[in-house]
Design an enzyme around this catalytic site. Structure first.
Site, PDB file in Angstrom:
ATOM      1  CD  GLU A  35     -46.790  56.743  68.908  1.00 42.27           C
ATOM      2  OE1 GLU A  35     -45.844  56.181  69.487  1.00 42.27           O
ATOM      3  OE2 GLU A  35     -46.753  57.088  67.714  1.00 42.27           O
ATOM      4  CG  HIS A  59     -44.145  59.577  71.917  1.00 43.04           C
ATOM      5  ND1 HIS A  59     -43.540  58.740  71.007  1.00 43.04           N
ATOM      6  CD2 HIS A  59     -43.888  60.836  71.489  1.00 43.04           C
ATOM      7  CE1 HIS A  59     -42.944  59.463  70.078  1.00 43.04           C
ATOM      8  NE2 HIS A  59     -43.133  60.734  70.348  1.00 43.04           N
TER       9      HIS A  59
END
Length: 268
Positions: free
Chosen positions: A160, A141
């Protein structure tokens, strides 16, 4: 009768509600533009690899914009005030992009390519490939900030980006469906099986990358053609073969390789 209509006078409460709604819609539009910027960058990389190479580390790209209901629900869970300022500052996954790769090394390669772009700021990195979550979840991530050029200003938007292999994505998709079906209250027996499946997916990633590296090594200086009679064979475990031919019984033969003619020759 006159065609003239008097403007509707809204109460102060409705005026405030209308103002908040308009502000929220503007915020959502900016996050959508942020997704568009990241998607454009990734699609450019994919097309470049298609033009320059036989192989692209990017298999698939998808995106999602969190719904207003999900945003507000998360704000409540985090104990935030329901204001635009608080939501923008504290809710980091409103805009999301997911990149699916074939191999673990590809995931880190894509990460490096995104982080190297001058107009992208990497705010946070969570490497769940190197350190999986307790339930077995694996993914890389990165929270990035990308500039969105509006008509009168430049607005920086947080997006994200999740980068994972095909095996990781398959596991995460199944896990999400199970949690949704049980409304988060998943039986421990299923959780244990999910952890086992995550370990299996991880082993598959490692095995497939090793095979990929072996094939690349065999293909060195062969002008893209590998004659299987000269290159030898690669032994694959039966469990791996059954992954690709699940309908076959144990006694069924594995599909045979088709013999290819050498370069420069064609079948009549």
């Amino acid at each position: 009768m006159s065609g003239h209509h008097e403007p509707v006078q809204l109460s102060p409460e409705l005026e405030e509600l209308n103002r908040v709604r308009h502000q929220f819609e503007g915020m959502m539009l900016e996050y959508k533009f942020g997704i568009d910027e990241i998607m454009t960058k990734l699609n450019i990389l994919r097309e470049e690899f298609s033009h320059r190479n036989d192989y692209s580390p990017i298999e698939h790209v998808s995106c999602r914009l969190k719904s207003p209901e999900s945003i507000l629900a998360k704000a409540v869970r985090k104990g935030l005030e329901p204001t635009i300022e608080q939501i923008v500052a504290e809710v980091h996954d409103i805009a999301g992009v997911r990149v699916t790769c074939s191999f673990i090394s590809d995931a880190y390669r894509v990460f490096d390519m995104i982080a190297a772009q001058d107009d992208i700021s990497v705010l946070q990195v969570r490497d769940y490939i190197a350190e999986p979550k307790e339930n077995g979840y694996q993914s890389l991530h990165m929270l990035v900030e990308v500039p969105v050029f509006l008509s009168e200003r430049v607005h920086k938007v947080k997006v994200e980006v999740q980068i994972r292999t095909i095996a990781m994505d398959f596991w995460a998709s199944l896990e999400h469906k199970i949690y949704y079906k049980y409304d988060g209250d998943v039986p421990e027996s299923l959780l244990a099986e999910l952890r086992d499946a995550a370990a299996t997916a991880s082993r598959l990633d490692v095995t497939m990358e090793r095979l990929h590296d072996d094939v690349k090594a065999l293909g060195t200086n062969t002008d893209r053609y590998i004659d299987p009679r000269r290159a030898g064979t690669i032994e694959l475990p039966d469990s791996l073969l059954r992954t690709f031919w699940p309908q076959a019984d144990a006694a069924d033969p594995v599909p045979a390789l088709v013999e290819l003619p050498p370069p420069g020759r064609s079948e009549v």
